[in-house]
Design a protein around this motif. Structure first.
Motif, mmCIF file in Angstrom:
data_model
loop_
_atom_site.group_PDB
_atom_site.id
_atom_site.type_symbol
_atom_site.label_atom_id
_atom_site.label_comp_id
_atom_site.label_asym_id
_atom_site.label_seq_id
_atom_site.Cartn_x
_atom_site.Cartn_y
_atom_site.Cartn_z
ATOM 1 N N PRO A 144 0.804 -1.232 0.000
ATOM 2 C CA PRO A 144 0.000 0.000 0.000
ATOM 3 C C PRO A 144 0.838 1.283 0.000
ATOM 4 C CG PRO A 144 -0.806 -1.528 1.666
ATOM 5 C CD PRO A 144 0.482 -2.080 1.146
ATOM 6 N N HIS A 145 2.105 1.165 0.353
ATOM 7 C CA HIS A 145 2.989 2.330 0.443
ATOM 8 C C HIS A 145 3.898 2.476 -0.774
ATOM 9 C CE1 HIS A 145 1.786 2.557 4.634
ATOM 10 N NE2 HIS A 145 2.065 1.272 4.737
ATOM 11 N N LEU A 146 3.718 1.594 -1.767
ATOM 12 C CA LEU A 146 4.613 1.571 -2.923
ATOM 13 C C LEU A 146 3.859 1.823 -4.219
ATOM 14 C CD1 LEU A 146 6.660 -1.626 -1.990
ATOM 15 C CD2 LEU A 146 7.284 0.759 -1.560
ATOM 16 N N ILE A 147 4.581 2.349 -5.192
ATOM 17 C CA ILE A 147 4.058 2.550 -6.540
ATOM 18 C C ILE A 147 5.015 1.853 -7.498
ATOM 19 C CG2 ILE A 147 3.556 4.241 -8.338
ATOM 20 C CD1 ILE A 147 3.149 6.295 -6.093
ATOM 21 N N SER A 148 4.471 1.022 -8.361
ATOM 22 C CA SER A 148 5.299 0.369 -9.370
ATOM 23 C C SER A 148 5.763 1.404 -10.386
ATOM 24 C CB SER A 148 4.506 -0.728 -10.075
ATOM 25 O OG SER A 148 5.274 -1.259 -11.137
ATOM 26 N N THR A 149 7.021 1.303 -10.787
ATOM 27 C CA THR A 149 7.533 2.211 -11.815
ATOM 28 C C THR A 149 7.170 1.709 -13.209
ATOM 29 O OG1 THR A 149 9.651 1.072 -12.056
ATOM 30 C CG2 THR A 149 9.517 2.822 -10.381
ATOM 31 N N GLY A 150 6.771 0.441 -13.292
ATOM 32 C CA GLY A 150 6.509 -0.166 -14.592
ATOM 33 C C GLY A 150 7.761 -0.746 -15.222
ATOM 34 N N ASP A 151 8.892 -0.548 -14.564
ATOM 35 C CA ASP A 151 10.167 -1.067 -15.061
ATOM 36 C C ASP A 151 10.576 -2.298 -14.262
ATOM 37 O OD1 ASP A 151 10.465 1.015 -16.919
ATOM 38 O OD2 ASP A 151 11.394 2.307 -15.413
ATOM 39 N N THR A 152 11.497 -3.049 -14.844
ATOM 40 C CA THR A 152 12.060 -4.210 -14.160
ATOM 41 C C THR A 152 13.572 -4.146 -14.246
ATOM 42 O OG1 THR A 152 11.950 -5.563 -16.158
ATOM 43 C CG2 THR A 152 10.064 -5.689 -14.651
ATOM 44 N N VAL A 153 14.219 -4.948 -13.419
ATOM 45 C CA VAL A 153 15.671 -5.033 -13.431
ATOM 46 C C VAL A 153 16.059 -6.504 -13.334
ATOM 47 C CG1 VAL A 153 15.891 -4.722 -10.932
ATOM 48 C CG2 VAL A 153 17.801 -4.141 -12.403
ATOM 49 N N SER A 154 17.074 -6.897 -14.108
ATOM 50 C CA SER A 154 17.579 -8.273 -14.067
ATOM 51 C C SER A 154 18.892 -8.294 -13.313
ATOM 52 C CB SER A 154 17.803 -8.807 -15.480
ATOM 53 O OG SER A 154 16.589 -8.970 -16.143
ATOM 54 N N ARG A 155 18.959 -9.187 -12.353
ATOM 55 C CA ARG A 155 20.194 -9.370 -11.579
ATOM 56 C C ARG A 155 20.448 -10.865 -11.469
ATOM 57 N NH1 ARG A 155 18.380 -5.451 -6.816
ATOM 58 N NH2 ARG A 155 18.500 -3.491 -7.938
ATOM 59 N N GLY A 156 21.323 -11.349 -12.291
ATOM 60 C CA GLY A 156 21.628 -12.777 -12.244
ATOM 61 C C GLY A 156 20.530 -13.606 -12.860
ATOM 62 N N ARG A 157 20.339 -14.783 -12.310
ATOM 63 C CA ARG A 157 19.349 -15.694 -12.881
ATOM 64 C C ARG A 157 17.959 -15.392 -12.327
ATOM 65 N NH1 ARG A 157 21.821 -20.016 -8.994
ATOM 66 N NH2 ARG A 157 20.095 -20.134 -7.551
ATOM 67 N N GLY A 158 16.972 -15.987 -12.952
ATOM 68 C CA GLY A 158 15.597 -15.763 -12.528
ATOM 69 C C GLY A 158 14.936 -14.671 -13.340
ATOM 70 N N ARG A 159 13.670 -14.495 -13.082
ATOM 71 C CA ARG A 159 12.941 -13.484 -13.849
ATOM 72 C C ARG A 159 13.270 -12.079 -13.330
ATOM 73 N NH1 ARG A 159 6.805 -14.552 -11.747
ATOM 74 N NH2 ARG A 159 7.010 -13.348 -9.857
ATOM 75 N N PRO A 160 13.100 -11.084 -14.172
ATOM 76 C CA PRO A 160 13.391 -9.708 -13.753
ATOM 77 C C PRO A 160 12.491 -9.278 -12.593
ATOM 78 C CG PRO A 160 13.154 -9.842 -16.132
ATOM 79 C CD PRO A 160 12.721 -11.164 -15.576
ATOM 80 N N ALA A 161 13.045 -8.460 -11.726
ATOM 81 C CA ALA A 161 12.306 -7.963 -10.563
ATOM 82 C C ALA A 161 11.677 -6.612 -10.879
ATOM 83 C CB ALA A 161 13.246 -7.835 -9.371
ATOM 84 N N GLU A 162 10.472 -6.429 -10.392
ATOM 85 C CA GLU A 162 9.751 -5.174 -10.584
ATOM 86 C C GLU A 162 10.377 -4.074 -9.721
ATOM 87 O OE1 GLU A 162 5.101 -3.666 -10.435
ATOM 88 O OE2 GLU A 162 5.639 -5.605 -9.572
ATOM 89 N N LEU A 163 10.441 -2.873 -10.264
ATOM 90 C CA LEU A 163 10.963 -1.727 -9.518
ATOM 91 C C LEU A 163 9.812 -0.920 -8.928
ATOM 92 C CD1 LEU A 163 13.809 -0.484 -11.871
ATOM 93 C CD2 LEU A 163 14.062 -1.568 -9.634
ATOM 94 N N PHE A 164 10.038 -0.407 -7.725
ATOM 95 C CA PHE A 164 9.034 0.377 -7.010
ATOM 96 C C PHE A 164 9.616 1.704 -6.552
ATOM 97 C CE2 PHE A 164 7.735 -4.008 -6.431
ATOM 98 C CZ PHE A 164 6.369 -3.947 -6.624
ATOM 99 N N ARG A 165 8.711 2.622 -6.227
ATOM 100 C CA ARG A 165 9.031 3.880 -5.551
ATOM 101 C C ARG A 165 8.132 3.967 -4.331
ATOM 102 N NH1 ARG A 165 7.603 6.584 -10.392
ATOM 103 N NH2 ARG A 165 5.992 7.519 -9.133
ATOM 104 N N ARG A 166 8.526 4.785 -3.373
ATOM 105 C CA ARG A 166 7.675 5.031 -2.213
ATOM 106 C C ARG A 166 6.496 5.895 -2.640
ATOM 107 N NH1 ARG A 166 12.452 5.983 -1.688
ATOM 108 N NH2 ARG A 166 13.845 4.710 -0.473
ATOM 109 N N HIS A 167 5.331 5.596 -2.127
ATOM 110 C CA HIS A 167 4.145 6.411 -2.403
ATOM 111 C C HIS A 167 4.382 7.794 -1.810
ATOM 112 C CE1 HIS A 167 -0.059 7.673 -2.384
ATOM 113 N NE2 HIS A 167 -0.224 6.753 -3.313
ATOM 114 N N GLY A 168 4.194 8.820 -2.591
ATOM 115 C CA GLY A 168 4.394 10.176 -2.098
ATOM 116 C C GLY A 168 5.762 10.752 -2.395
ATOM 117 N N ASP A 169 6.674 9.954 -2.944
ATOM 118 C CA ASP A 169 8.004 10.492 -3.313
ATOM 119 C C ASP A 169 7.935 11.208 -4.636
ATOM 120 O OD1 ASP A 169 9.234 9.663 -1.076
ATOM 121 O OD2 ASP A 169 10.533 8.182 -2.019
#
Length: 111
Positions: free
Chosen positions: A86-111
């Motif tokens: 509830p305190h986060l907003i998705s940026t719509g972007d992802t980041v890949s670090r090593g193996r596995g599927r890319p992780a979703e990026l977030f920002r703090r709500h209100g930043d």
């Protein structure tokens, strides 16, 4: 001033130690540390990275690792996600670090 800069600035008189083993302290300094740790831990229980240790964008895993470091113990992944979403907003972007599927990026709500 960030702790690393403090250590670099005063190398002969400054040392970083775990908060649970600060060593011998004079006066009521141990109580002051205990109160400060309790206050920071309480703030981090319900809000995402209040001190912006992660920067503006981060993965949920990175956020959980910061909160685990502050809490001093592992946090249950699903419960942590439910508490923080509830305190986060998705940026719509992802980041890949090593193996596995890319992780979703977030920002703090209100930043």
């Amino acid at each position: 001033m960030p702790p690393v800069q403090l250590v670099d600035r005063f190398p002969g008189s400054t040392r970083l130690v775990p908060v649970h083993t600060p060593g011998r302290l004079i006066y009521d300094h141990a109580d002051i540390i205990a109160l400060a740790v309790a206050e920071v831990r309480a703030r981090y229980e319900s809000s995402p990275d209040l001190d912006h240790l992660l920067g503006d964008e981060f993965t949920l895993r990175d956020l959980r690792l910061i909160h685990e470091a502050v809490a001093g113990h592992a946090l249950q992944r699903d419960a942590f996600r439910r508490a923080m979403e509830p305190h986060l907003i998705s940026t719509g972007d992802t980041v890949s670090r090593g193996r596995g599927r890319p992780a979703e990026l977030f920002r703090r709500h209100g930043d």
